[in-house]
Design a protein around this motif. Sequence first.
Motif, PDB file in Angstrom:
ATOM      1  N   ASN A 119       9.300 -26.897  22.769  1.00 21.62           N
ATOM      2  CA  ASN A 119       8.363 -28.010  22.655  1.00 21.62           C
ATOM      3  C   ASN A 119       8.531 -28.971  23.808  1.00 21.62           C
ATOM      4  O   ASN A 119       9.634 -29.267  24.248  1.00 21.62           O
ATOM      5  N   ASN A 120       7.423 -29.515  24.260  1.00 22.50           N
ATOM      6  CA  ASN A 120       7.434 -30.460  25.366  1.00 22.50           C
ATOM      7  C   ASN A 120       6.456 -31.585  25.045  1.00 22.50           C
ATOM      8  O   ASN A 120       5.327 -31.338  24.650  1.00 22.50           O
ATOM      9  N   LEU A 121       6.883 -32.830  25.224  1.00 24.67           N
ATOM     10  CA  LEU A 121       6.001 -33.959  24.970  1.00 24.67           C
ATOM     11  C   LEU A 121       4.914 -34.016  26.019  1.00 24.67           C
ATOM     12  O   LEU A 121       5.190 -33.961  27.215  1.00 24.67           O
ATOM     13  N   ASN A 122       3.643 -34.117  25.602  1.00 22.55           N
ATOM     14  CA  ASN A 122       2.582 -34.285  26.585  1.00 22.55           C
ATOM     15  C   ASN A 122       2.313 -35.771  26.802  1.00 22.55           C
ATOM     16  O   ASN A 122       2.982 -36.633  26.228  1.00 22.55           O
ATOM     17  N   ILE A 123       1.335 -36.094  27.629  1.00 23.28           N
ATOM     18  CA  ILE A 123       1.118 -37.485  28.015  1.00 23.28           C
ATOM     19  C   ILE A 123       0.640 -38.347  26.860  1.00 23.28           C
ATOM     20  O   ILE A 123       0.692 -39.571  26.933  1.00 23.28           O
ATOM     21  N   PHE A 124       0.190 -37.727  25.770  1.00 25.56           N
ATOM     22  CA  PHE A 124      -0.276 -38.488  24.623  1.00 25.56           C
ATOM     23  C   PHE A 124       0.813 -38.660  23.575  1.00 25.56           C
ATOM     24  O   PHE A 124       0.592 -39.244  22.523  1.00 25.56           O
ATOM     25  N   GLY A 125       2.019 -38.122  23.842  1.00 25.86           N
ATOM     26  CA  GLY A 125       3.124 -38.312  22.933  1.00 25.86           C
ATOM     27  C   GLY A 125       3.214 -37.265  21.842  1.00 25.86           C
ATOM     28  O   GLY A 125       4.148 -37.266  21.065  1.00 25.86           O
ATOM     29  N   SER A 126       2.272 -36.334  21.759  1.00 28.31           N
ATOM     30  CA  SER A 126       2.335 -35.283  20.769  1.00 28.31           C
ATOM     31  C   SER A 126       3.133 -34.111  21.325  1.00 28.31           C
ATOM     32  O   SER A 126       3.476 -34.071  22.494  1.00 28.31           O
ATOM     33  N   ARG A 127       3.437 -33.128  20.446  1.00 25.24           N
ATOM     34  CA  ARG A 127       4.218 -31.990  20.877  1.00 25.24           C
ATOM     35  C   ARG A 127       3.314 -30.860  21.354  1.00 25.24           C
ATOM     36  O   ARG A 127       2.331 -30.531  20.706  1.00 25.24           O
ATOM     37  N   ALA A 128       3.606 -30.290  22.487  1.00 26.58           N
ATOM     38  CA  ALA A 128       2.834 -29.171  23.008  1.00 26.58           C
ATOM     39  C   ALA A 128       3.787 -28.013  23.291  1.00 26.58           C
ATOM     40  O   ALA A 128       4.861 -28.212  23.850  1.00 26.58           O
ATOM     41  N   GLU A 129       3.410 -26.822  22.878  1.00 25.57           N
ATOM     42  CA  GLU A 129       4.236 -25.661  23.139  1.00 25.57           C
ATOM     43  C   GLU A 129       4.154 -25.275  24.606  1.00 25.57           C
ATOM     44  O   GLU A 129       3.089 -25.290  25.206  1.00 25.57           O
ATOM     45  N   MET A 130       5.307 -24.918  25.159  1.00 27.79           N
ATOM     46  CA  MET A 130       5.352 -24.461  26.540  1.00 27.79           C
ATOM     47  C   MET A 130       6.182 -23.190  26.602  1.00 27.79           C
ATOM     48  O   MET A 130       7.280 -23.139  26.061  1.00 27.79           O
ATOM     49  N   TYR A 185      -0.332 -24.466  32.846  1.00 25.28           N
ATOM     50  CA  TYR A 185      -0.393 -23.016  32.661  1.00 25.28           C
ATOM     51  C   TYR A 185       0.588 -22.560  31.588  1.00 25.28           C
ATOM     52  O   TYR A 185       0.226 -21.779  30.689  1.00 25.28           O
ATOM     53  N   LEU A 186       1.822 -23.044  31.652  1.00 26.75           N
ATOM     54  CA  LEU A 186       2.843 -22.635  30.684  1.00 26.75           C
ATOM     55  C   LEU A 186       2.548 -23.150  29.283  1.00 26.75           C
ATOM     56  O   LEU A 186       3.097 -22.626  28.298  1.00 26.75           O
ATOM     57  N   SER A 187       1.689 -24.148  29.180  1.00 23.24           N
ATOM     58  CA  SER A 187       1.298 -24.679  27.872  1.00 23.24           C
ATOM     59  C   SER A 187       0.084 -23.963  27.291  1.00 23.24           C
ATOM     60  O   SER A 187      -0.331 -24.273  26.168  1.00 23.24           O
ATOM     61  N   SER A 188      -0.479 -23.022  28.053  1.00 20.45           N
ATOM     62  CA  SER A 188      -1.651 -22.294  27.576  1.00 20.45           C
ATOM     63  C   SER A 188      -1.223 -20.963  26.962  1.00 20.45           C
ATOM     64  O   SER A 188      -0.296 -20.309  27.442  1.00 20.45           O
ATOM     65  N   ARG A 189      -1.909 -20.557  25.931  1.00 22.84           N
ATOM     66  CA  ARG A 189      -1.617 -19.261  25.316  1.00 22.84           C
ATOM     67  C   ARG A 189      -1.962 -18.118  26.269  1.00 22.84           C
ATOM     68  O   ARG A 189      -1.392 -17.031  26.185  1.00 22.84           O
ATOM     69  N   ALA A 190      -2.897 -18.371  27.180  1.00 21.58           N
ATOM     70  CA  ALA A 190      -3.345 -17.330  28.100  1.00 21.58           C
ATOM     71  C   ALA A 190      -2.226 -16.820  29.001  1.00 21.58           C
ATOM     72  O   ALA A 190      -2.303 -15.702  29.519  1.00 21.58           O
ATOM     73  N   CYS A 191      -1.174 -17.610  29.207  1.00 21.54           N
ATOM     74  CA  CYS A 191      -0.107 -17.201  30.118  1.00 21.54           C
ATOM     75  C   CYS A 191       0.792 -16.128  29.516  1.00 21.54           C
ATOM     76  O   CYS A 191       1.449 -15.381  30.248  1.00 21.54           O
ATOM     77  N   ARG A 192       0.818 -16.025  28.206  1.00 23.11           N
ATOM     78  CA  ARG A 192       1.847 -15.200  27.564  1.00 23.11           C
ATOM     79  C   ARG A 192       1.734 -13.714  27.876  1.00 23.11           C
ATOM     80  O   ARG A 192       2.755 -13.073  28.185  1.00 23.11           O
ATOM     81  N   PRO A 193       0.542 -13.093  27.814  1.00 24.62           N
ATOM     82  CA  PRO A 193       0.464 -11.669  28.174  1.00 24.62           C
ATOM     83  C   PRO A 193       0.878 -11.393  29.622  1.00 24.62           C
ATOM     84  O   PRO A 193       1.538 -10.385  29.898  1.00 24.62           O
ATOM     85  N   THR A 194       0.505 -12.289  30.529  1.00 28.49           N
ATOM     86  CA  THR A 194       0.856 -12.110  31.935  1.00 28.49           C
ATOM     87  C   THR A 194       2.353 -12.231  32.148  1.00 28.49           C
ATOM     88  O   THR A 194       2.971 -11.418  32.851  1.00 28.49           O
ATOM     89  N   LEU A 195       2.972 -13.237  31.532  1.00 24.12           N
ATOM     90  CA  LEU A 195       4.412 -13.412  31.695  1.00 24.12           C
ATOM     91  C   LEU A 195       5.187 -12.266  31.051  1.00 24.12           C
ATOM     92  O   LEU A 195       6.271 -11.892  31.524  1.00 24.12           O
ATOM     93  N   LYS A 196       4.634 -11.699  29.997  1.00 30.13           N
ATOM     94  CA  LYS A 196       5.270 -10.529  29.374  1.00 30.13           C
ATOM     95  C   LYS A 196       5.265  -9.346  30.340  1.00 30.13           C
ATOM     96  O   LYS A 196       6.258  -8.621  30.459  1.00 30.13           O
ATOM     97  N   LYS A 197       4.147  -9.143  31.044  1.00 30.99           N
ATOM     98  CA  LYS A 197       4.087  -8.080  32.054  1.00 30.99           C
ATOM     99  C   LYS A 197       5.074  -8.364  33.197  1.00 30.99           C
ATOM    100  O   LYS A 197       5.756  -7.456  33.689  1.00 30.99           O
TER     101      LYS A 197
END
Length: 252
Positions: A4-15, A230-242
């Motif tokens: 988890n990483n705090l974003n600029i609005f203070g909420s939690r964002a997955e990275m 990018y690391l906070s987007s779900r789209a990165c996960r398949p690419t990073l897995k490869k």
Amino acid sequence: MIFNNLNIFGSRAEMTRLPFHTDIHCHVLPGIDHGAKDSEMACQLLERQRTWGLERVFFTPHVTEEVYPNNKATIETAYQTFINNNQSAIPPEIKLDFSAEYRLDSQFEKQLKEGNIKSLSDNHILVELPFASNPGNEWVDSILFEIESRGFKPILAHPERYLYLHTRDLKNYIDLHNRGVEFQINLLSLAGYHGEDENKMALKLIDKGLVDYCATDLHHFRHVDSIEKYLSSRACRPTLKKLAALVKNDKL
């Protein structure tokens, strides 16, 4: 691989964490090229790299004839000065080392012949081609021969960014890779920072198994923002897995 990483609005964002722990290409060493402008900025950039899962970072400032005429001695002096003056500010979880990003030009050829080259490890050296124009196969073959004849192993930085190499069948890349040149793509290209064509080519190189390393090529906080988005987007996960199945960063 997720924290988890705090974003600029203070909420939690997955990275998503990176699938490697060693960054072999960044411009965080301050005051020696157009990367980090001072030690405070460099330490802040290192802290951000730590949060992505990096545990080892090679500083690789530019060595170019026209703009950054660095050499092994000038880089080592800047490196030792940074280490000595910032012991308490450098994240203790990160092990530091240095090499360079060598532009293949006449200055590089001179330093190569003089033995004035600092490798990453095991004689691997990070090299780059000109961006503006194709230097030609004959010239590239000649300088690659000089590199290899002196026992060095070339890693081509961000091959996806040389638009003159782009072809649908990837022939230029396949030929270079078969020639013994390893490829290091930029995390920033995967994030779309460098442009659509560069992003598509980086993904193609991954799909074809032509990627040997991935690195941040980090210079400044705009790069940090792009990577973290990018690391906070779900789209990165398949690419990073490869990528995890391809990259050899942690073996250097």
